[in-house]
Design a protein around this motif. Structure first.
Motif, short mmCIF file in Angstrom:
data_model
loop_
_atom_site.label_atom_id
_atom_site.label_comp_id
_atom_site.label_asym_id
_atom_site.label_seq_id
_atom_site.Cartn_x
_atom_site.Cartn_y
_atom_site.Cartn_z
N GLN A 220 59.53 36.00 -13.96
CA GLN A 220 59.15 36.44 -15.30
C GLN A 220 60.38 36.72 -16.16
O GLN A 220 60.34 36.55 -17.39
N SER A 221 61.48 37.12 -15.53
CA SER A 221 62.71 37.38 -16.30
C SER A 221 63.24 36.11 -16.95
O SER A 221 63.87 36.17 -18.01
N LEU A 222 63.00 34.96 -16.31
CA LEU A 222 63.37 33.69 -16.92
C LEU A 222 62.40 33.32 -18.04
O LEU A 222 62.80 32.83 -19.09
N LYS A 223 61.12 33.56 -17.81
CA LYS A 223 60.12 33.25 -18.83
C LYS A 223 60.33 34.08 -20.09
O LYS A 223 60.05 33.63 -21.20
N ASP A 224 60.83 35.31 -19.93
CA ASP A 224 61.05 36.20 -21.07
C ASP A 224 62.39 35.96 -21.77
O ASP A 224 62.67 36.61 -22.78
N ALA A 225 63.21 35.07 -21.22
CA ALA A 225 64.52 34.78 -21.83
C ALA A 225 64.31 34.24 -23.25
O ALA A 225 63.47 33.38 -23.48
N GLU A 226 65.11 34.76 -24.19
CA GLU A 226 64.94 34.39 -25.60
C GLU A 226 65.93 33.29 -25.99
O GLU A 226 67.14 33.43 -25.82
N LEU A 227 65.39 32.21 -26.51
CA LEU A 227 66.18 31.07 -26.93
C LEU A 227 66.17 30.97 -28.44
O LEU A 227 65.10 31.00 -29.07
N SER A 228 67.35 30.89 -29.04
CA SER A 228 67.44 30.74 -30.50
C SER A 228 68.31 29.54 -30.82
O SER A 228 69.25 29.21 -30.08
N PHE A 229 68.00 28.89 -31.94
CA PHE A 229 68.73 27.68 -32.31
C PHE A 229 68.66 27.50 -33.82
O PHE A 229 67.61 27.70 -34.43
N ASN A 230 69.78 27.14 -34.41
CA ASN A 230 69.84 26.89 -35.85
C ASN A 230 70.72 25.67 -36.12
O ASN A 230 71.81 25.55 -35.55
N TYR A 231 70.23 24.77 -36.97
CA TYR A 231 70.96 23.54 -37.26
C TYR A 231 70.78 23.19 -38.74
O TYR A 231 69.68 23.26 -39.27
N ASN A 232 71.88 22.88 -39.42
CA ASN A 232 71.78 22.46 -40.81
C ASN A 232 72.90 21.48 -41.13
O ASN A 232 73.92 21.43 -40.43
N TYR A 233 72.70 20.70 -42.17
CA TYR A 233 73.73 19.74 -42.57
C TYR A 233 73.81 19.68 -44.10
O TYR A 233 72.85 20.00 -44.82
N THR A 234 74.96 19.25 -44.59
CA THR A 234 75.17 19.01 -46.02
C THR A 234 75.74 17.60 -46.18
O THR A 234 76.77 17.27 -45.58
N PHE A 235 75.06 16.79 -46.96
CA PHE A 235 75.47 15.40 -47.19
C PHE A 235 76.09 15.30 -48.58
O PHE A 235 75.47 15.68 -49.58
N LYS A 236 77.32 14.77 -48.65
CA LYS A 236 78.05 14.70 -49.91
C LYS A 236 78.46 13.27 -50.22
O LYS A 236 78.98 12.55 -49.37
N VAL A 237 78.22 12.89 -51.46
CA VAL A 237 78.69 11.61 -52.00
C VAL A 237 79.33 11.92 -53.34
O VAL A 237 78.75 12.64 -54.17
N THR A 238 80.53 11.41 -53.56
CA THR A 238 81.26 11.69 -54.79
C THR A 238 80.43 11.32 -56.02
O THR A 238 79.90 10.21 -56.12
N GLY A 239 80.30 12.27 -56.95
CA GLY A 239 79.56 12.03 -58.18
C GLY A 239 78.07 12.26 -58.08
O GLY A 239 77.37 12.10 -59.08
N GLU A 240 77.58 12.63 -56.90
CA GLU A 240 76.14 12.88 -56.73
C GLU A 240 75.91 14.30 -56.22
O GLU A 240 76.80 14.93 -55.66
N GLU A 241 74.69 14.76 -56.42
CA GLU A 241 74.34 16.11 -55.98
C GLU A 241 74.24 16.16 -54.45
O GLU A 241 73.75 15.22 -53.81
N ASP A 242 74.72 17.26 -53.87
CA ASP A 242 74.67 17.41 -52.41
C ASP A 242 73.23 17.47 -51.92
O ASP A 242 72.35 18.01 -52.59
N GLU A 243 73.03 16.91 -50.73
CA GLU A 243 71.72 16.98 -50.07
C GLU A 243 71.86 17.85 -48.83
O GLU A 243 72.87 17.79 -48.13
N THR A 244 70.84 18.65 -48.58
CA THR A 244 70.87 19.54 -47.41
C THR A 244 69.60 19.38 -46.58
O THR A 244 68.56 18.91 -47.08
N GLY A 245 69.70 19.79 -45.33
CA GLY A 245 68.55 19.74 -44.44
C GLY A 245 68.87 20.51 -43.17
O GLY A 245 69.99 20.98 -42.97
N GLY A 246 67.88 20.64 -42.30
CA GLY A 246 68.13 21.35 -41.05
C GLY A 246 66.85 21.85 -40.40
O GLY A 246 65.74 21.54 -40.85
N ASP A 247 67.02 22.65 -39.38
CA ASP A 247 65.89 23.18 -38.62
C ASP A 247 66.35 24.41 -37.86
O ASP A 247 67.56 24.61 -37.63
N SER A 248 65.42 25.26 -37.45
CA SER A 248 65.74 26.44 -36.65
C SER A 248 64.57 26.74 -35.73
O SER A 248 63.43 26.34 -35.99
N GLU A 249 64.87 27.49 -34.66
CA GLU A 249 63.84 27.80 -33.67
C GLU A 249 64.21 29.09 -32.96
O GLU A 249 65.38 29.34 -32.68
#
Length: 279
Positions: A185-214
Motif C-alpha cells: 500500500q505504501s507504493l500505491k499511495d506514492a504521489e507522482l507529479s509531472f509538469n511539461y510546457n513548451y514555447t515555440f518561437k519564430v522571428t516576427g510571429e507571436e509565440d505559441e505555448t502548450g503543455g500538460d501536467s499531472e
C-alpha cells in the motif's frame, strides 16, 4: 506465505517478544534505541540523466506534432537536452535489541519500525528544439521545460543483526545488517507529479505555448491500467523490500546510555545518529 499474512504476524511477534521479556532478561539484556537519518540516492544521478536523454526524444516528437497542428511545414532539424535530478529524504525509527550474551555480549538481534520519506525529483529538465520550414525558409525554436517527482512514505518492519567489536569499551565499532518490508500500500499511495510546457518561437510571429501536467498516486494510475484491461503492476509485487547494511560506532555517554553514529545502505545511502538505553 503472502505478504498480507506476514504483516498480520508482525504485531503477534512484537507481543510475544515483549511478554517473553522477563524470561529472556535472565539470559541477556535489552536495549531500546531511537534514531534519525538523512537519506540519499544521488549516486544514480548520471543514470537518471542518461535515461532522460533517451526520453527526451519522446518530448521532441510530441512537441513537433503539436507545433505541426498549426504549422504543418515545420519539422525538427536538431535538439539538445539537459536535466537536474535529486533523490533525498529522511528516516526515523525506534528499535528494540536483545543481547543474548548479556551486558558484555557482542552479538545482538533487533526489531525496528522505520518511517522513511523518499523524494525522487527531476527538479529541472529542458530540451531545446531547432525547427526548419523549407517552404518559407523559416527557422524556429521550441524550448521544452519539464519537472516532476515521486514521493513515498513507507513504514517498514526490520529485523537486524549487529556485531560489536570490544563491546565493553567506551567506544565500540560495530557492523550491522538487516532486512524487512513495508506493505504494498505504501507504493500505491506514492504521489507522482509531472509538469511539461513548451514555447515555440519564430522571428516576427507571436509565440505559441502548450503543455500538460499531472498529479496522482501510483494506485490511481494502476486503477486506470486495470480499467483499460491491462494487468495491475502490483499483482506480482507482494511487498516493498528494505535492505540495511551499515558500519557504525557506539560511544558510552553514561552507564547504559550510548550515542550511535553510523553510515551505510538503507535502500539508498544514509548517515544516521541515534541514542540507545540498556536495561
Amino acid at each position: 506465505m503472502k505478504a498480507s499474512k506476514l504483516l498480520r504476524l508482525i504485531p503477534v511477534f512484537v507481543l510475544v517478544f515483549l511478554l517473553a521479556g522477563p524470561s529472556l532478561m535472565a539470559k541477556g539484556h535489552f536495549e531500546i534505541g531511537f534514531h534519525y537519518s538523512g537519506w540519499s540516492l544521488n549516486i544514480i544521478k548520471n543514470l537518471v540523466g542518461d535515461a532522460f536523454d533517451n526520453m527526451a526524444e519522446n518530448f521532441v516528437d510530441e512537441t513537433e506534432k503539436e507545433i505541426q497542428n498549426d504549422n504543418p511545414d515545420f519539422y525538427t532539424e536538431d535538439w539538445s537536452s539537459d536535466s537536474d535530478f535529486n533523490a533525498d529524504g529522511s528516516n526515523w525509527g525506534i528499535e528494540m535489541r536483545w543481547y543474548p550474551g548479556g551486558h558484555d555480549g557482542s552479538f545482538s538481534l533487533g526489531l525496528s519500525i522505520e518511517k522513511t520519506t523518499i523524494n525522487l525529483n527531476m527538479d529541472r529538465a529542458y530540451v531545446d528544439v531547432f525547427l526548419w520550414n523549407d517552404v518559407e525558409a523559416l527557422s524556429g525554436t521550441a524550448q521544452i521545460n519539464a519537472s516532476g517527482g515521486l514521493m513515498m512514505k513507507p513504514m517498514a518492519f526490520m529485523l537486524s543483526f549487529r556485531w560489536n567489536i570490544h563491546p565493553v569499551g567506551r567506544i565500540s565499532p560495530y557492523f550491522q545488517m538487516g532486512f524487512g518490508f513495508a506493505s504494498i500500500q505504501s507504493l500505491k499511495d506514492a504521489e507522482l507529479s509531472f509538469n511539461y510546457n513548451y514555447t515555440f518561437k519564430v522571428t516576427g510571429e507571436e509565440d505559441e505555448t502548450g503543455g500538460d501536467s499531472e498529479n496522482r498516486t501510483l494506485g490511481e494510475l494502476d486503477d486506470e491500467r486495470v480499467a483499460d484491461g491491462e494487468e495491475s503492476m502490483f499483482d506480482k509485487i507482494p511487498f516493498f523490500p528494505f535492505v540495511n547494511m551499515v558500519i557504525g560506532i557506539r560511544a558510552r555517554i553514561v552507564q547504559n546510555v550510548h550515542l550511535l553514529v553510523e553510515g551505510g545502505i538503507f535502500n539508498g545511502f544514509i548517515i544516521r545518529g541515534g541514542l540507545s538505553i540498556r536495561f
